[in-house]
Design a protein around this motif. Structure first.
Motif, PDB file in Angstrom:
ATOM      1  N   THR A 102      39.228  -3.111  21.766  1.00 35.10           N
ATOM      2  CA  THR A 102      39.646  -1.835  22.610  1.00 35.10           C
ATOM      3  C   THR A 102      40.922  -1.450  22.122  1.00 35.10           C
ATOM      4  O   THR A 102      41.863  -2.289  22.045  1.00 35.10           O
ATOM      5  N   LEU A 103      40.924  -0.105  22.016  1.00 35.68           N
ATOM      6  CA  LEU A 103      42.513   0.511  21.721  1.00 35.68           C
ATOM      7  C   LEU A 103      42.486  -0.201  20.126  1.00 35.68           C
ATOM      8  O   LEU A 103      43.662  -0.045  19.912  1.00 35.68           O
ATOM      9  N   ASN A 104      41.363  -0.777  19.522  1.00 34.01           N
ATOM     10  CA  ASN A 104      41.566  -1.328  18.060  1.00 34.01           C
ATOM     11  C   ASN A 104      42.852  -2.358  18.292  1.00 34.01           C
ATOM     12  O   ASN A 104      43.543  -2.792  17.187  1.00 34.01           O
ATOM     13  N   GLY A 105      42.821  -3.216  19.554  1.00 33.50           N
ATOM     14  CA  GLY A 105      43.586  -4.120  19.464  1.00 33.50           C
ATOM     15  C   GLY A 105      45.067  -3.924  19.937  1.00 33.50           C
ATOM     16  O   GLY A 105      45.890  -4.740  19.823  1.00 33.50           O
ATOM     17  N   GLN A 106      45.512  -2.568  19.968  1.00 34.32           N
ATOM     18  CA  GLN A 106      46.825  -2.003  20.085  1.00 34.32           C
ATOM     19  C   GLN A 106      47.125  -1.722  21.490  1.00 34.32           C
ATOM     20  O   GLN A 106      47.346  -0.457  21.756  1.00 34.32           O
ATOM     21  N   TRP A 107      46.991  -2.670  22.386  1.00 31.61           N
ATOM     22  CA  TRP A 107      47.311  -2.356  23.849  1.00 31.61           C
ATOM     23  C   TRP A 107      47.790  -3.636  24.418  1.00 31.61           C
ATOM     24  O   TRP A 107      47.698  -4.775  23.837  1.00 31.61           O
ATOM     25  N   CYS A 108      48.765  -3.503  25.498  1.00 34.03           N
ATOM     26  CA  CYS A 108      49.701  -4.633  25.849  1.00 34.03           C
ATOM     27  C   CYS A 108      49.064  -5.808  26.310  1.00 34.03           C
ATOM     28  O   CYS A 108      49.301  -6.842  26.222  1.00 34.03           O
ATOM     29  N   ARG A 109      47.731  -5.549  26.874  1.00 33.90           N
ATOM     30  CA  ARG A 109      47.044  -6.672  27.387  1.00 33.90           C
ATOM     31  C   ARG A 109      45.653  -6.943  26.581  1.00 33.90           C
ATOM     32  O   ARG A 109      44.885  -7.559  27.058  1.00 33.90           O
ATOM     33  N   ALA A 110      45.988  -6.619  25.276  1.00 32.09           N
ATOM     34  CA  ALA A 110      44.836  -7.085  24.209  1.00 32.09           C
ATOM     35  C   ALA A 110      45.021  -8.737  24.189  1.00 32.09           C
ATOM     36  O   ALA A 110      45.781  -9.431  24.356  1.00 32.09           O
ATOM     37  N   LEU A 111      43.775  -9.203  23.575  1.00 34.94           N
ATOM     38  CA  LEU A 111      43.811 -10.696  23.250  1.00 34.94           C
ATOM     39  C   LEU A 111      44.589 -10.840  22.170  1.00 34.94           C
ATOM     40  O   LEU A 111      44.447 -10.177  21.263  1.00 34.94           O
ATOM     41  N   GLY A 112      45.437 -12.059  22.612  1.00 40.90           N
ATOM     42  CA  GLY A 112      46.289 -12.602  21.497  1.00 40.90           C
ATOM     43  C   GLY A 112      46.124 -14.116  20.979  1.00 40.90           C
ATOM     44  O   GLY A 112      46.260 -14.349  19.961  1.00 40.90           O
ATOM     45  N   ARG A 113      45.747 -14.686  22.045  1.00 41.21           N
ATOM     46  CA  ARG A 113      45.657 -16.210  21.617  1.00 41.21           C
ATOM     47  C   ARG A 113      44.256 -16.608  22.603  1.00 41.21           C
ATOM     48  O   ARG A 113      43.896 -16.404  23.605  1.00 41.21           O
ATOM     49  N   LEU A 114      43.203 -17.163  21.668  1.00 45.56           N
ATOM     50  CA  LEU A 114      41.937 -17.783  22.056  1.00 45.56           C
ATOM     51  C   LEU A 114      42.092 -19.051  22.219  1.00 45.56           C
ATOM     52  O   LEU A 114      42.232 -19.729  21.380  1.00 45.56           O
ATOM     53  N   LEU A 115      41.921 -19.654  23.493  1.00 50.63           N
ATOM     54  CA  LEU A 115      41.855 -20.980  23.688  1.00 50.63           C
ATOM     55  C   LEU A 115      40.583 -21.243  24.220  1.00 50.63           C
ATOM     56  O   LEU A 115      39.957 -20.961  25.296  1.00 50.63           O
ATOM     57  N   ILE A 116      39.957 -22.189  23.358  1.00 50.15           N
ATOM     58  CA  ILE A 116      38.693 -22.708  23.562  1.00 50.15           C
ATOM     59  C   ILE A 116      38.517 -24.282  24.030  1.00 50.15           C
ATOM     60  O   ILE A 116      39.199 -25.045  23.307  1.00 50.15           O
ATOM     61  N   HIS A 117      37.755 -24.468  24.850  1.00 50.53           N
ATOM     62  CA  HIS A 117      37.500 -26.027  25.145  1.00 50.53           C
ATOM     63  C   HIS A 117      36.895 -26.594  23.543  1.00 50.53           C
ATOM     64  O   HIS A 117      36.125 -25.937  23.224  1.00 50.53           O
ATOM     65  N   GLU A 118      37.310 -27.722  23.390  1.00 55.74           N
ATOM     66  CA  GLU A 118      36.911 -28.206  22.007  1.00 55.74           C
ATOM     67  C   GLU A 118      35.620 -28.536  21.964  1.00 55.74           C
ATOM     68  O   GLU A 118      34.814 -28.355  20.431  1.00 55.74           O
ATOM     69  N   SER A 119      34.734 -28.504  22.936  1.00 51.27           N
ATOM     70  CA  SER A 119      33.153 -28.659  22.666  1.00 51.27           C
ATOM     71  C   SER A 119      32.244 -27.551  22.409  1.00 51.27           C
ATOM     72  O   SER A 119      31.298 -27.316  22.053  1.00 51.27           O
ATOM     73  N   LEU A 124      43.109 -15.812  26.237  1.00 51.58           N
ATOM     74  CA  LEU A 124      41.781 -15.829  26.788  1.00 51.58           C
ATOM     75  C   LEU A 124      41.375 -17.249  26.859  1.00 51.58           C
ATOM     76  O   LEU A 124      41.365 -17.749  25.642  1.00 51.58           O
ATOM     77  N   VAL A 125      40.962 -17.904  27.770  1.00 49.02           N
ATOM     78  CA  VAL A 125      40.627 -19.242  28.052  1.00 49.02           C
ATOM     79  C   VAL A 125      39.011 -19.448  28.339  1.00 49.02           C
ATOM     80  O   VAL A 125      38.493 -18.771  29.072  1.00 49.02           O
ATOM     81  N   VAL A 126      38.371 -20.098  27.339  1.00 50.47           N
ATOM     82  CA  VAL A 126      36.975 -20.494  27.417  1.00 50.47           C
ATOM     83  C   VAL A 126      36.936 -21.752  28.027  1.00 50.47           C
ATOM     84  O   VAL A 126      36.946 -22.676  27.071  1.00 50.47           O
ATOM     85  N   LEU A 127      36.617 -22.124  29.152  1.00 52.84           N
ATOM     86  CA  LEU A 127      36.221 -23.423  29.744  1.00 52.84           C
ATOM     87  C   LEU A 127      35.157 -23.842  29.175  1.00 52.84           C
ATOM     88  O   LEU A 127      34.120 -23.191  28.741  1.00 52.84           O
ATOM     89  N   GLU A 128      34.905 -25.339  29.291  1.00 58.77           N
ATOM     90  CA  GLU A 128      33.688 -26.038  28.860  1.00 58.77           C
ATOM     91  C   GLU A 128      32.543 -25.589  29.633  1.00 58.77           C
ATOM     92  O   GLU A 128      31.372 -25.676  29.120  1.00 58.77           O
ATOM     93  N   ASP A 129      32.509 -24.862  30.829  1.00 62.18           N
ATOM     94  CA  ASP A 129      31.406 -24.547  31.215  1.00 62.18           C
ATOM     95  C   ASP A 129      31.100 -23.032  31.473  1.00 62.18           C
ATOM     96  O   ASP A 129      30.327 -22.461  32.066  1.00 62.18           O
ATOM     97  N   ALA A 130      31.842 -22.260  30.369  1.00 55.97           N
ATOM     98  CA  ALA A 130      31.678 -20.986  30.457  1.00 55.97           C
ATOM     99  C   ALA A 130      30.395 -20.589  29.601  1.00 55.97           C
ATOM    100  O   ALA A 130      29.726 -21.145  28.758  1.00 55.97           O
ATOM    101  N   ASN A 131      29.804 -19.414  29.795  1.00 58.37           N
ATOM    102  CA  ASN A 131      28.694 -18.928  29.297  1.00 58.37           C
ATOM    103  C   ASN A 131      28.986 -18.050  27.974  1.00 58.37           C
ATOM    104  O   ASN A 131      30.022 -17.511  27.654  1.00 58.37           O
TER     105      ASN A 131
END
Length: 478
Positions: A278-295, A257-264
């Motif tokens: 969602t589904l307690n994180g036990q689903w194939c399309r769950a969030l695994g890596r959170l990528l956030i702009h450094e700001s 999941l990518v959070v760009l610098e102009d994200a809300n």
């Protein structure tokens, strides 16, 4: 009590697996795990082969098959609450989500029926290919007996999509649900049995990986559709390779999941929590890596922790619960061991949710900072995400593509900028400014790249997976 369905008759599985399916919310034993023995597996395969050879189902017109699939949808709609409650008890996913998954069951059969009815209109007016001596007959035919192997997460909806697709294609099916969540499959097959399908067209075998392996390895099984983990998918692919038969594999993902610098920021924080719980994180399309702009790292992590602090974790059957427990004790232990391994590498574990002190397999969602991307390439399959920062869109894309998986991705920011990033992500589905369990469109394919699988899923895609082509015509004479 667990019962197989073989050649139209219920039969108790004969092998005890020395383990129990437990209520994930209380840890109380529900019923023992049981498995079909070799004789029952053989009888099911013989039956499926005979049904296919007889042509009683594959020989029906598309409209006749569609009518029965619609009747199946009606029968499954009547059982939706029973199916949802079974999945909630066995898997720990809260009823809010298992009801959504159970609603997929009738939808899958109606979609398959509509597809069949649309085939004639689709081909109307198409001129056949011409051979040396007249028109060619170009057919798409049922491959033959199909093995359906479903997972323990979202088990009912996944099983029904596969079953409906195979039946629409004209294939007899043998369903093998997960030994950890077998009950909804039994309810599904019982409902289908009342519809009027030919005897033996739909069969059910309970059991563990040994039962699945016996089905997959048998040369009389013409196609295998499997959803599960990478190790299981590799085993299925290896077995199918021996007979050069098609395998449809939907495996895991370490989704970014990518959070760009102009994200809300507020919307991003809401979505991150959704991706974790969602589904307690036990689903194939769950969030695994959170990528956030450094700001944005500090405000995003602060916002997520504040939301998780208010999260109500409790019984899967309670309407007050925002998240339930994990599926079973061994999976809870695996998630805890994963966190300890990350700590040993220097990771900092961030958790703010309270969990019940009563029995049950409860776990507070976690974010993990302080690790390199190379240390977090593997899937956790739980409410855990590692956090990494970037300082440019190009770096975000490189991080998003930095694992061998490619199932799903999410991008938050200004819409056109998100499109530019999403189009560079090597993954089957990318959602912009949203994290949802349902697909972007009911008829959109669900692709998988890399180690996430092969053979796209979807209404049309799964239907065609179970069919093969045949061309007949008069050849040129020497």
């Amino acid at each position: 009590m667990l019962l197989n369905l073989i050649n139209g008759e219920h039969a108790a599985p004969r092998v005890a697996l020395d383990s129990w399916v437990c209520n994930a919310s209380t840890a109380a034993q529900l019923f023992p795990q049981l498995a079909a023995d070799a004789e029952q597996v053989e009888e099911a395969i013989v039956t499926a082969s005979a049904v296919h050879a007889g042509g009683e189902w594959s020989g029906l017109s598309n409209s006749s098959r569609a009518d029965l699939l619609d009747a199946a949808a009606d029968a499954l709609a009547e059982q939706a609450e029973r199916i949802a409650e079974a999945d909630a008890r066995c898997t720990g996913a809260i009823l809010k989500f298992t009801r959504v998954v159970a609603s997929i069951c009738p939808m899958a059969f109606r979609s398959a029926a509509n597809l069949l009815r649309g085939l004639e209109a689709e081909t109307a007016g198409h001129e056949p290919l011409q051979g040396p001596h007249g028109a060619l007959l170009n057919e798409r035919l049922a491959l033959g007996p199909a093995a359906i192997i479903a997972p323990w997460n979202a088990p009912s909806g996944i099983a029904c999509h596969k079953i409906a697709s195979a039946l629409a294609a004209g294939c007899p099916v043998i369903v093998k649900p997960s030994e950890w969540a077998p009950l909804s499959a039994q309810y599904i097959v019982e409902a289908l049995q009342e519809v009027g399908f030919p005897t033996g067209l739909i069969q059910l075998l309970h059991g563990d990986a040994k039962v699945g392996a016996a089905l997959v390895a048998d040369s009389r099984i013409a196609a295998v559709s499997f959803t599960g983990g990478l190790a299981g998918g590799r085993a299925v692919a290896t077995a199918c390779a021996q007979d050069i038969k098609p395998a449809q594999l939907e495996l895991g993902g370490n989704n970014a999941l990518v959070v760009l610098e102009d994200a809300n920021i507020e919307a991003s924080c809401d979505a991150i929590v959704q991706g974790l719980v969602t589904l307690n994180g036990q689903w194939c399309r769950a969030l695994g890596r959170l990528l956030i702009h450094e700001s944005l790292v500090s405000p995003v992590l602060k916002g997520v922790m504040a939301r998780l602090e208010k999260l109500h974790i409790g019984s899967a059957l309670s309407p007050e619960s925002d998240m339930g427990p994990l599926v079973h004790a061994a999976h809870l232990a695996h998630i805890k061991q994963t966190l300890e391994a990350y700590r040993a590498l220097g990771g900092k574990v961030m958790q703010s949710s309270s969990i019940p002190t009563t029995p049950g397999y409860y776990f507070a969602p976690a974010l993990i900072t302080g690790l390199t991307p190379e240390q977090t390439r593997n899937e956790t399959f739980g409410p855990v995400a590692t956090v990494h920062s970037f300082n440019s869109d190009d770096e975000a894309v490189a991080l998003a593509n930095g694992t061998p998986f490619g199932l799903a991705g999410y991008v938050f920011g200004e819409e056109q900028r998100c499109w530019a990033v999403a189009k560079q992500m090597r993954t089957g589905i990318v959602k912009i400014n949203a994290v949802t369990m349902m697909n972007l469109h009911p008829l959109a394919p669900r692709p998988a790249w890399g180690l996430s699988g092969q053979g796209d899923e979807g209404v049309r895609e799964s239907f065609e997976f179970f069919r093969g082509s045949r061309v007949i015509g008069v050849g040129a004479r020497p």
